[in-house]
Design a protein around this motif. Structure first.
Motif, PDB file in Angstrom:
ATOM      1  N   LEU A   1      -1.940  -7.005  -0.663  1.00  0.00           N
ATOM      2  CA  LEU A   1      -2.421  -5.921   0.185  1.00  0.00           C
ATOM      3  C   LEU A   1      -1.742  -4.593  -0.127  1.00  0.00           C
ATOM      4  O   LEU A   1      -1.942  -3.618   0.592  1.00  0.00           O
ATOM      5  CB  LEU A   1      -2.195  -6.295   1.662  1.00  0.00           C
ATOM      6  N   ARG A   2      -0.942  -4.554  -1.176  1.00  0.00           N
ATOM      7  CA  ARG A   2      -0.259  -3.321  -1.576  1.00  0.00           C
ATOM      8  C   ARG A   2      -0.885  -2.731  -2.835  1.00  0.00           C
ATOM      9  O   ARG A   2      -1.030  -1.511  -2.953  1.00  0.00           O
ATOM     10  CB  ARG A   2       1.236  -3.592  -1.788  1.00  0.00           C
ATOM     11  N   ARG A   3      -1.255  -3.616  -3.776  1.00  0.00           N
ATOM     12  CA  ARG A   3      -1.916  -3.157  -4.998  1.00  0.00           C
ATOM     13  C   ARG A   3      -3.076  -4.099  -5.303  1.00  0.00           C
ATOM     14  O   ARG A   3      -3.031  -4.878  -6.256  1.00  0.00           O
ATOM     15  CB  ARG A   3      -0.935  -3.125  -6.166  1.00  0.00           C
ATOM     16  N   PRO A   4      -4.131  -4.091  -4.517  1.00  0.00           N
ATOM     17  CA  PRO A   4      -5.248  -5.014  -4.728  1.00  0.00           C
ATOM     18  C   PRO A   4      -5.969  -4.736  -6.047  1.00  0.00           C
ATOM     19  O   PRO A   4      -6.113  -3.589  -6.452  1.00  0.00           O
ATOM     20  CB  PRO A   4      -6.157  -4.751  -3.524  1.00  0.00           C
ATOM     21  N   SER A   5      -6.443  -5.803  -6.691  1.00  0.00           N
ATOM     22  CA  SER A   5      -7.106  -5.630  -7.989  1.00  0.00           C
ATOM     23  C   SER A   5      -8.179  -6.662  -8.258  1.00  0.00           C
ATOM     24  O   SER A   5      -8.923  -6.534  -9.227  1.00  0.00           O
ATOM     25  CB  SER A   5      -6.060  -5.694  -9.118  1.00  0.00           C
ATOM     26  N   VAL A   6      -8.280  -7.698  -7.430  1.00  0.00           N
ATOM     27  CA  VAL A   6      -9.187  -8.806  -7.720  1.00  0.00           C
ATOM     28  C   VAL A   6     -10.644  -8.367  -7.748  1.00  0.00           C
ATOM     29  O   VAL A   6     -11.389  -8.658  -8.687  1.00  0.00           O
ATOM     30  CB  VAL A   6      -8.981  -9.942  -6.699  1.00  0.00           C
ATOM     31  N   ALA A   7     -11.090  -7.660  -6.683  1.00  0.00           N
ATOM     32  CA  ALA A   7     -12.502  -7.261  -6.613  1.00  0.00           C
ATOM     33  C   ALA A   7     -12.874  -6.374  -7.781  1.00  0.00           C
ATOM     34  O   ALA A   7     -13.922  -6.549  -8.413  1.00  0.00           O
ATOM     35  CB  ALA A   7     -12.766  -6.542  -5.284  1.00  0.00           C
ATOM     36  N   ASP A   8     -12.028  -5.424  -8.105  1.00  0.00           N
ATOM     37  CA  ASP A   8     -12.303  -4.525  -9.221  1.00  0.00           C
ATOM     38  C   ASP A   8     -12.351  -5.295 -10.527  1.00  0.00           C
ATOM     39  O   ASP A   8     -13.157  -5.000 -11.413  1.00  0.00           O
ATOM     40  CB  ASP A   8     -11.239  -3.428  -9.267  1.00  0.00           C
TER      41      ASP A   8
END
Length: 480
Positions: A311-318
């Motif tokens: 929740l600090r550096r989200p990247s999965v969806a992208d």
């Protein structure tokens, strides 16, 4: 250290060993070139007893014994200052006796009456002259000592018997010997460097005995390729690697399939269904590992949900090319329902993605809440759950998640992660009574990955279908 460990150390630091060996050999070559050339010439004299001719064998034996005993003492005379001064006067040299004696060696072979004289000089001619002059000077000095007036019967004297030849090659420096010594010294120094470096180097590698040092097994090794080394957000790498069929050009795809299989057989009676993927530090590859693992599980036919718990550096969806707007945090605070934000992966049938959603001010509290626990339990009823969690050392989020899940997989970087970092990361999980399922070593050099032999071996392997069917979940998913 055992021989295998020495070989491993040399392979790990072969560049340093090679450079030091080359430097040692080059240094020996430079030393050889700077040294003056020295030539050596040999001349011989024989110690004999002057006596009248006789056929009595006893006389001959006595004379031979006397000559041998005298020859031993004449070695000291031949290396004395008096002989050296005679040579200086004879050749007209501009030096002192002490300095000249250092260029001469005199030996007397055992049980012989020979005196072997070796002279060394900076030129072949001077070496020849010195050797011949030294024999003559020794003979003169012995005569002066033993029979100065030529009136002593059976006197002992030294007679020159072999003149010195003109040397054609220098005896010093010796290039083959010097280069050989330089090579050996350089190699030994290189080996010492490699051993010391391995002792002082705290960086972890694929060959590290993780079971022995940390009590945790390695469940996966991911070879280093450019697509997986561009940071945490690797959408194209996720798609390409996970969809590869195990060909020689895509060993990482095989690595993730093997990781999937390892997880499936960790506990046959109670296999882990909710898995946290984390790492000691950022950029160790934990998000890419989580995404590829989820894709590999989906390819095997098992339903799986990939949750972006970072929740600090989200990247999965992208990374999957999905909508980031709403997600996990919005469900936890009751703003939306789970059905509203679950998204199907367009590339992997059976893979559902739950994005991170809005970035909250209190990630740790949200991830440790009862709502989070209930959410992942609900997702686990329909299949496996893979949670991409933040790194362990900067924040406590991953440790909190590991406590509530079936276990954590810790991703570390080959040659980057240091021992203390991994130990601290594992301790943060153990301190909250969490379970570490295993380690994944990322960015392993291809020569150490060991995937080549197994390429394609697991390409058709499958993991048993999870609880729940894809049809049961279809109604809860929304496309992007």
């Amino acid at each position: 250290m055992e021989l295998s460990e020495y070989l491993r150390v040399l392979r790990a630091h072969w560049i340093g060993v090679l450079l030091l060996t080359i430097l040692g050999t080059a240094g020996a070559g430079a030393y050889t070139l700077t040294q003056p050339k020295i030539y050596a010439a040999n001349a011989n004299g024989v110690v004999t007893v002057a006596s009248e001719a006789t056929t009595d064998p006893a006389v001959g034996i006595n004379n031979d014994t006397l000559a041998k005993s005298k020859a031993v003492s004449y070695v000291e005379i031949a290396t004395g200052r008096a002989v050296a001064q005679r040579v200086i006067d004879d050749l007209g040299l501009q030096t002192d006796p002490a300095g000249l004696i250092g260029d001469i060696s005199v030996t007397q072979p055992l049980n012989t009456t020979l005196l072997k004289i070796t002279a060394r000089a900076s030129s072949p001619k001077l070496a020849q002259q010195l050797a011949d002059a030294w024999v003559k000077a020794t003979a003169a000095e012995v005569k002066e000592i033993e029979n100065p007036n030529d009136d002593i019967p059976n006197a002992v004297y030294v007679a020159p018997i072999e003149s010195a030849e003109l040397p054609s090659t220098p005896v010093s420096p010796n290039p083959p010997r010097n280069l050989g010594i330089g090579f050996v010294l350089g190699l030994l120094l290189g080996i010492a460097y490699a051993v010391v470096r391995s002792r002082l180097d705290q960086r972890l590698r694929s060959s590290t005995d993780f079971d022995k040092e940390f009590g945790v097994s390695v469940v996966g090794r991911v070879p280093a390729i450019k697509q997986l080394d561009d940071g945490e957000n690797n959408g194209p790498a996720v798609l390409a690697v996970s969809k590869s069929s195990g060909s020689a050009g895509w060993e990482p795809g095989e690595a993730f399939r093997k990781l999937r299989t390892s997880i499936a057989y960790m506990d046959v009676d109670n296999p882990p269904r909710i898995i946290v993927v984390t790492s000691p530090q950022p950029n160790d590859g934990k998000s890419t590992t989580a995404a590829n693992l989820a894709a590999a599980i989906a390819i095997s036919g098992q339903a799986v949900t990939l949750v972006d718990g970072d929740l600090r550096r989200p990247s999965v969806a992208d990374g999957f090319g999905l909508v980031e707007g709403a997600g996990l945090t919005d469900v936890l605070i009751g703003r939306v329902t789970l059905n509203d934000v679950l998204q199907d992966s367009p590339d992997f049938e059976g893979l559902t993605v739950l994005a991170a959603g809005s970035i909250p001010p209190n990630p740790s509290e949200l991830l440790g809440s009862r709502a989070m626990h209930s959410l992942v339990q609900e997702l686990a009823r329909d299949g496996m759950v893979i949670i991409d969690a933040p790194p362990l050392l900067p924040v406590t989020d991953a440790a909190i998640l590991a406590r509530e899940c079936d276990g954590a997989i810790v991703v570390l970087s080959h040659g980057r992660t240091v021992r203390q970092e991994l130990q601290d990361a594992l301790n943060s999980i153990f301190s909250v009574k969490g379970r570490v399922l295993g380690l994944v070593v990322n960015r392993v050099p291809r020569r150490e990955s060991g995937t080549g032999y197994y390429t394609g071996y697991y390409a058709t392997s499958t993991v048993p279908e999870g609880v729940g069917s894809k049809a049961a979940r279809k109604g809860r998913r929304v496309s992007r």
